[in-house]
Design a protein around this motif. Structure first.
Motif, mmCIF file in Angstrom:
data_model
loop_
_atom_site.group_PDB
_atom_site.id
_atom_site.type_symbol
_atom_site.label_atom_id
_atom_site.label_comp_id
_atom_site.label_asym_id
_atom_site.label_seq_id
_atom_site.Cartn_x
_atom_site.Cartn_y
_atom_site.Cartn_z
ATOM 1 N N GLY A 1 -15.313 5.318 -3.629
ATOM 2 C CA GLY A 1 -16.511 4.747 -4.231
ATOM 3 C C GLY A 1 -17.647 4.525 -3.248
ATOM 4 O O GLY A 1 -18.053 5.420 -2.514
ATOM 5 N N LEU A 2 -18.148 3.281 -3.201
ATOM 6 C CA LEU A 2 -19.298 2.938 -2.379
ATOM 7 C C LEU A 2 -18.936 2.567 -0.950
ATOM 8 O O LEU A 2 -19.820 2.322 -0.129
ATOM 9 C CB LEU A 2 -20.069 1.767 -3.021
ATOM 10 N N SER A 3 -17.656 2.503 -0.648
ATOM 11 C CA SER A 3 -17.242 2.152 0.709
ATOM 12 C C SER A 3 -17.380 3.332 1.657
ATOM 13 O O SER A 3 -17.376 4.489 1.234
ATOM 14 C CB SER A 3 -15.788 1.655 0.713
ATOM 15 N N GLY A 4 -17.493 3.016 2.941
ATOM 16 C CA GLY A 4 -17.584 4.054 3.955
ATOM 17 C C GLY A 4 -16.224 4.632 4.280
ATOM 18 O O GLY A 4 -15.207 4.259 3.708
ATOM 19 N N GLY A 5 -16.225 5.538 5.243
ATOM 20 C CA GLY A 5 -14.985 6.163 5.661
ATOM 21 C C GLY A 5 -14.658 7.395 4.843
ATOM 22 O O GLY A 5 -15.192 7.596 3.757
ATOM 23 N N ALA A 6 -13.761 8.210 5.372
ATOM 24 C CA ALA A 6 -13.336 9.436 4.698
ATOM 25 C C ALA A 6 -12.030 9.191 3.954
ATOM 26 O O ALA A 6 -11.102 8.589 4.503
ATOM 27 C CB ALA A 6 -13.154 10.567 5.698
ATOM 28 N N PHE A 7 -11.967 9.657 2.728
ATOM 29 C CA PHE A 7 -10.758 9.489 1.922
ATOM 30 C C PHE A 7 -9.540 10.043 2.659
ATOM 31 O O PHE A 7 -8.473 9.426 2.671
ATOM 32 C CB PHE A 7 -10.933 10.197 0.579
ATOM 33 N N GLU A 8 -9.692 11.200 3.294
ATOM 34 C CA GLU A 8 -8.562 11.864 3.948
ATOM 35 C C GLU A 8 -8.034 11.076 5.151
ATOM 36 O O GLU A 8 -6.930 11.355 5.625
ATOM 37 C CB GLU A 8 -8.958 13.275 4.379
ATOM 38 N N ASP A 9 -8.790 10.111 5.647
ATOM 39 C CA ASP A 9 -8.335 9.322 6.791
ATOM 40 C C ASP A 9 -7.467 8.142 6.368
ATOM 41 O O ASP A 9 -6.872 7.477 7.217
ATOM 42 C CB ASP A 9 -9.538 8.777 7.576
ATOM 43 N N GLY A 10 -7.393 7.865 5.066
ATOM 44 C CA GLY A 10 -6.728 6.664 4.590
ATOM 45 C C GLY A 10 -5.266 6.847 4.246
ATOM 46 O O GLY A 10 -4.740 7.963 4.184
ATOM 47 N N SER A 11 -4.609 5.705 4.027
ATOM 48 C CA SER A 11 -3.201 5.684 3.635
ATOM 49 C C SER A 11 -2.970 4.425 2.808
ATOM 50 O O SER A 11 -3.840 3.556 2.705
ATOM 51 C CB SER A 11 -2.299 5.670 4.870
ATOM 52 N N GLU B 1 2.504 21.443 9.392
ATOM 53 C CA GLU B 1 1.897 22.253 10.456
ATOM 54 C C GLU B 1 0.392 22.042 10.563
ATOM 55 O O GLU B 1 -0.151 21.998 11.665
ATOM 56 C CB GLU B 1 2.204 23.732 10.225
ATOM 57 N N THR B 2 -0.293 21.920 9.427
ATOM 58 C CA THR B 2 -1.762 21.808 9.447
ATOM 59 C C THR B 2 -2.244 20.380 9.225
ATOM 60 O O THR B 2 -3.414 20.081 9.460
ATOM 61 C CB THR B 2 -2.393 22.708 8.364
ATOM 62 N N GLY B 3 -1.356 19.520 8.746
ATOM 63 C CA GLY B 3 -1.731 18.127 8.543
ATOM 64 C C GLY B 3 -2.228 17.804 7.162
ATOM 65 O O GLY B 3 -2.483 16.640 6.852
ATOM 66 N N GLN B 4 -2.347 18.828 6.299
ATOM 67 C CA GLN B 4 -2.809 18.544 4.941
ATOM 68 C C GLN B 4 -2.484 19.703 4.009
ATOM 69 O O GLN B 4 -2.216 20.815 4.443
ATOM 70 C CB GLN B 4 -4.308 18.266 4.908
ATOM 71 N N VAL B 5 -2.506 19.382 2.711
ATOM 72 C CA VAL B 5 -2.322 20.395 1.686
ATOM 73 C C VAL B 5 -3.146 19.990 0.471
ATOM 74 O O VAL B 5 -3.302 18.796 0.193
ATOM 75 C CB VAL B 5 -0.820 20.543 1.313
ATOM 76 N N THR C 1 -2.632 14.355 2.926
ATOM 77 C CA THR C 1 -2.453 14.490 4.364
ATOM 78 C C THR C 1 -1.028 14.137 4.779
ATOM 79 O O THR C 1 -0.314 13.396 4.094
ATOM 80 C CB THR C 1 -3.426 13.574 5.133
ATOM 81 N N ARG C 2 -0.663 14.672 5.916
ATOM 82 C CA ARG C 2 0.645 14.330 6.494
ATOM 83 C C ARG C 2 0.725 12.826 6.758
ATOM 84 O O ARG C 2 1.761 12.203 6.529
ATOM 85 C CB ARG C 2 0.842 15.123 7.785
ATOM 86 N N ARG C 3 -0.375 12.243 7.193
ATOM 87 C CA ARG C 3 -0.370 10.806 7.474
ATOM 88 C C ARG C 3 -0.149 10.000 6.192
ATOM 89 O O ARG C 3 0.551 8.977 6.212
ATOM 90 C CB ARG C 3 -1.682 10.381 8.138
ATOM 91 N N LEU C 4 -0.745 10.423 5.079
ATOM 92 C CA LEU C 4 -0.545 9.714 3.821
ATOM 93 C C LEU C 4 0.935 9.670 3.462
ATOM 94 O O LEU C 4 1.456 8.627 3.047
ATOM 95 C CB LEU C 4 -1.335 10.390 2.695
#
Length: 248
Positions: free
Chosen positions: A62-72, A146-150, A163-166
């Motif tokens: 939404g209106l918050s900062g940051g990248a969705f892909e960086d979250g968990s 291997e790539t960190g995301q799909v 993401t792999r981190r998620l």
């Protein structure tokens, strides 16, 4: 206009409605935002009652900062707690939708003295493991590692970037693999036509959790959005019920 606070360099947006009683907090779903139908409708209900209310956007939503892909899951739980703690240190009633249901379970488990009531809507506990990871074939799992995301197709717009981190961080926040105490009045709401969260998931959660006052309501034909007028009124009644059961 939304207010903001900053956590770890990321601006988190929220709308706080002052009022009486425990703070009712709406926690939204995966890649959802605080301007969704349920959140806005519940805010209007709270204003009419003079009930304190909070809706918010996690980082990357939404209106918050940051990248969705960086979250968990753990990040978004901590985002929610940061906003809640900014607004109040007092009692809470949590309303969690889909992923927000999982986050609300985590908050209730970790803050049993502060959470006085809980309502979940199509709660999706452990979905990173039981949903995404369990559904990936070997090629997807290999790509992820291997790539960190799909990329995963979504019925709600652009594909989800998982993401792999998620996945890996999600394993630290699972709630269906260990004891889950819900000592406050709890209402689980679930639609029978939900294509994203099954009735079996709702039954598993009810069977797994432990608490003195837990009820599951199934709504015939309701889908994952759970946003028609009947569903919205049911959410309001459920919040009222837990407030009354909690003696507030």
């Amino acid at each position: 206009m939304a207010q903001t606070i900053t956590r770890n360099g990321v601006d988190l947006a929220f709308h706080h409605t002052p009022g009486t009683g425990p703070l009712v907090v709406f926690l939204g779903g995966f890649k959802s935002d605080m301007d969704g139908t349920k959140a806005v409708a519940l805010e209007a209900w709270a204003k009419a009652k003079g009930q304190a209310f909070l809706r918010l956007d996690y980082g990357g939503h939404g209106l918050s900062g940051g990248a969705f892909e960086d979250g968990s899951i753990g990040d978004w739980r901590d985002d929610a707690l940061a906003v809640i703690d900014h607004v109040t240190t007092g009692p809470l009633v949590l309303v969690g939708s889909s992923m927000g249901g999982w986050i609300s379970l985590l908050v209730t488990r970790d803050r049993p003295d502060q959470v006085k009531g809980l309502v979940t809507i199509a709660a999706a506990p452990d979905f990173t493991e039981d949903g995404f990871w369990a559904s990936f074939d070997e090629a997807q799992r290999q790509t992820l590692m291997e790539t960190g995301q799909v990329a995963v197709p979504s019925d709600y717009g652009a594909p989800y970037i998982i993401t792999r981190r998620l996945i890996e961080e999600g394993r630290k926040t699972l709630v269906l693999r260990q004891a889950l105490s819900l000592p406050c009045p709890t209402r689980f709401l679930q639609g029978t036509a939900d294509a994203d969260v099954s009735v079996e998931t709702a039954l598993r959660l009810l069977d797994h959790a432990e608490g003195p006052d837990m009820r599951l309501t199934l709504v015939d034909g309701a889908d994952h959005r759970f946003s028609d007028e009947d569903c919205l009124r049911l959410i309001e009644r459920s919040v009222t019920e837990v407030l009354e059961a909690a003696g507030t």
